[in-house]
Motif scaffolding. Structure first.
Motif, PDB file in Angstrom:
ATOM      1  N   ILE A 261       0.839  -1.208   0.000  1.00 56.43           N
ATOM      2  CA  ILE A 261       0.000   0.000   0.000  1.00 56.43           C
ATOM      3  C   ILE A 261       0.865   1.245   0.000  1.00 56.43           C
ATOM      4  O   ILE A 261       0.600   2.208  -0.733  1.00 56.43           O
ATOM      5  N   HIS A 262       1.921   1.251   0.820  1.00 56.26           N
ATOM      6  CA  HIS A 262       2.838   2.394   0.835  1.00 56.26           C
ATOM      7  C   HIS A 262       3.441   2.639  -0.554  1.00 56.26           C
ATOM      8  O   HIS A 262       3.497   3.781  -1.031  1.00 56.26           O
ATOM      9  N   ALA A 263       3.901   1.562  -1.201  1.00 67.20           N
ATOM     10  CA  ALA A 263       4.544   1.703  -2.511  1.00 67.20           C
ATOM     11  C   ALA A 263       3.560   2.211  -3.560  1.00 67.20           C
ATOM     12  O   ALA A 263       3.892   3.096  -4.363  1.00 67.20           O
ATOM     13  N   ALA A 264       2.344   1.662  -3.561  1.00 65.74           N
ATOM     14  CA  ALA A 264       1.336   2.124  -4.513  1.00 65.74           C
ATOM     15  C   ALA A 264       1.004   3.593  -4.286  1.00 65.74           C
ATOM     16  O   ALA A 264       0.845   4.367  -5.240  1.00 65.74           O
ATOM     17  N   SER A 265       0.935   4.006  -3.027  1.00 68.43           N
ATOM     18  CA  SER A 265       0.600   5.389  -2.709  1.00 68.43           C
ATOM     19  C   SER A 265       1.693   6.352  -3.150  1.00 68.43           C
ATOM     20  O   SER A 265       1.409   7.474  -3.579  1.00 68.43           O
TER      21      SER A 265
ATOM     22  N   ARG B  57     -11.506  -0.987   1.232  1.00 69.11           N
ATOM     23  CA  ARG B  57     -10.743   0.206   0.816  1.00 69.11           C
ATOM     24  C   ARG B  57      -9.893  -0.109  -0.415  1.00 69.11           C
ATOM     25  O   ARG B  57      -9.600   0.774  -1.220  1.00 69.11           O
ATOM     26  N   LEU B  58      -9.495  -1.367  -0.552  1.00 67.32           N
ATOM     27  CA  LEU B  58      -8.500  -1.733  -1.560  1.00 67.32           C
ATOM     28  C   LEU B  58      -9.089  -1.920  -2.955  1.00 67.32           C
ATOM     29  O   LEU B  58      -8.445  -1.569  -3.950  1.00 67.32           O
TER      30      LEU B  58
ATOM     31  N   LEU C  60      -8.551   6.499   0.763  1.00 63.38           N
ATOM     32  CA  LEU C  60      -8.678   5.043   0.756  1.00 63.38           C
ATOM     33  C   LEU C  60      -7.431   4.375   1.335  1.00 63.38           C
ATOM     34  O   LEU C  60      -7.522   3.494   2.198  1.00 63.38           O
ATOM     35  N   ALA C  61      -6.277   4.793   0.852  1.00 69.44           N
ATOM     36  CA  ALA C  61      -5.032   4.196   1.332  1.00 69.44           C
ATOM     37  C   ALA C  61      -4.781   4.554   2.789  1.00 69.44           C
ATOM     38  O   ALA C  61      -4.340   3.707   3.585  1.00 69.44           O
ATOM     39  N   PHE C  62      -5.069   5.784   3.172  1.00 64.62           N
ATOM     40  CA  PHE C  62      -4.848   6.234   4.539  1.00 64.62           C
ATOM     41  C   PHE C  62      -5.703   5.422   5.515  1.00 64.62           C
ATOM     42  O   PHE C  62      -5.234   4.975   6.565  1.00 64.62           O
ATOM     43  N   THR C  63      -6.984   5.237   5.159  1.00 66.55           N
ATOM     44  CA  THR C  63      -7.875   4.464   6.018  1.00 66.55           C
ATOM     45  C   THR C  63      -7.435   3.014   6.089  1.00 66.55           C
ATOM     46  O   THR C  63      -7.445   2.396   7.169  1.00 66.55           O
TER      47      THR C  63
ATOM     48  N   LEU D 140       0.959   5.370   9.747  1.00 65.83           N
ATOM     49  CA  LEU D 140       0.508   6.528   8.975  1.00 65.83           C
ATOM     50  C   LEU D 140       1.665   7.474   8.690  1.00 65.83           C
ATOM     51  O   LEU D 140       1.717   8.120   7.637  1.00 65.83           O
ATOM     52  N   GLY D 141       2.594   7.574   9.642  1.00 65.02           N
ATOM     53  CA  GLY D 141       3.787   8.387   9.392  1.00 65.02           C
ATOM     54  C   GLY D 141       4.623   7.826   8.256  1.00 65.02           C
ATOM     55  O   GLY D 141       5.125   8.565   7.403  1.00 65.02           O
TER      56      GLY D 141
END
Length: 396
Positions: free
Chosen positions: A215-219, A276-277, A323-326, A341-342
């Protein structure tokens, strides 16, 4: 179950606080025409100043997240906003580009206090079936802050120069500090065994799973078009199509308001889909076509059509954030939410800090339309990185 009025009041306070710090970070991007014309900087140099607050953000986001996990949301938000007001006041006195860049980076570093803390606060106060909506509303802070900066910074720079334009973010941060002091309270959480003030589930959510990493990488990839459009939209329509600074700023503001509405809609969508995904993956696919449309219409020099494509692409480019944050907050659990989240925001803002100089250099070589079309590669690469629904079922 519908939350009581108190969570909604704190949500409103978080939107104000995050929008205010967004203005602090975004203001330099809307000073680019002023820096080019009045201070004689190159586009790359001006882009570096525009990215300086985001560079400061990436250096402190995880630290602010860890502080939130340790000390609670209210303390972090109040201390951070107070430091933001002081840092903006310092940046207003900077004159040399290097000094100004350092001051802007410091402003970004302390303004990062709201990112993890506000997301963790909302996750703690709202139940899962309302969390997508609440986080979608919270995520409107970024486009709303960008809209305020787009409308306010150029005329303030014309009238009062760089210091007057930077003062806008400082004044809004001071206002949000007062509001948060009156409204914000930490949510009740059960203590973690053996750790005073902690919460259950102390184990690292990164151990044994790549879900959060994906998720981090996609964001990171999905944030590139967002910041490219917001950073260079004003330049595209003033230089490329001959629009006035006011007209181009108004277009950017409209795009940001549309993006704010889009974040709420996708948040509601994710609540109803109980995922969310899945929506996140579809938003990434839509981003590919939106960026290609911007490039094609820019090449054709169709100003009105390009403006419409710009609004649509801007809306899509910000829709993934909530979406990604949640998803990160839910999958990491309350003991790790601040740090996770950081980390999420660190990757995003690191990419955002690179957008100014890298995309500025790309525009200098290939032009804006070609650069926008090439940036369609980033959401295309993000699509396969988004985890499947099984990751959310495993959480449940």
């Amino acid at each position: 179950m519908t939350p009581s009025p108190r969570p909604w009041a704190m949500l409103a306070a978080m939107v104000l606080a995050q929008a205010s710090t967004t203005v602090v970070a975004a203001a330099p991007a809307f000073l680019i025409p002023h820096l080019l014309a009045e201070r004689g900087l190159s586009l790359v140099a001006a882009g570096m100043l525009a990215g300086a607050p985001n560079l400061g953000l990436v250096l402190t986001l995880v630290l602010w997240g860890a502080a939130t996990d340790r000390f609670g949301e209210r303390r972090v938000i109040l201390v951070g906003l107070a430091l933001t007001v002081a840092a903006v006041a310092g940046s207003m006195s900077a004159r040399e580009p290097a000094v100004l860049g350092a001051a802007l980076a410091l402003s970004g570093a302390v303004s990062a206090c709201t990112n993890s803390a506000s997301g963790r606060l909302i996750t703690g106060w709202f139940p899962a079936q309302r969390r997508g909506l609440a986080m979608g509303i919270r995520q409107t802070c970024q486009p709303l802050g960008m809209a305020v900066a787009a409308l306010g910074v150029p005329p303030l720079a014309e009238a009062f120069g760089v210091p007057g334009a930077l003062a806008l973010g400082g004044a809004l941060s001071a206002l949000s500090l007062v509001v948060c002091a009156l409204v914000v309270r930490d949510p009740d959480r059960a203590p973690r065994p053996g750790a005073a003030g902690g919460v259950p589930g102390a184990g690292s959510p990164y151990r044994g799973s790549l879900t959060l990493v994906r998720i981090h990488a996609a964001s990171v990839l999905l944030v590139v078009p967002q910041f490219a459009l917001s950073t260079f939209g004003l330049v595209w329509f003033t230089v490329g199509f001959g629009w006035s600074a006011f007209a181009a700023g108004a277009l950017v503001a409209v795009a940001q308001f549309a993006g704010a509405a889009g974040r709420i809609l996708v948040g509601v969508w994710s609540d109803r889909a109980a995922s969310r995904l899945r929506p996140l993956r579809l938003v990434a696919v839509a981003g590919v076509f939106a960026m290609l449309a911007c490039g094609a219409l820019g090449w054709a020099e169709w100003g009105a059509a390009a403006a419409l494509a710009y609004v649509v692409a801007s809306c899509i480019s910000v829709a993934d954030n909530g979406l990604a944050f949640t998803a990160v907050a839910e999958l990491s659990g309350p003991a790790w939410a601040g740090r996770a989240l950081g980390i999420q925001n660190t990757g995003q803002f690191l990419a955002a800090a690179a957008v100014g100089p890298v995309v500025g250099g790309l525009i200098g070589v290939a032009g804006i339309p070609a650069a926008l079309a090439l940036l369609a590669l980033t959401p295309a690469l993000a699509v396969p990185l988004v985890p499947g629904p099984a990751a959310e079922r495993a959480r449940d």
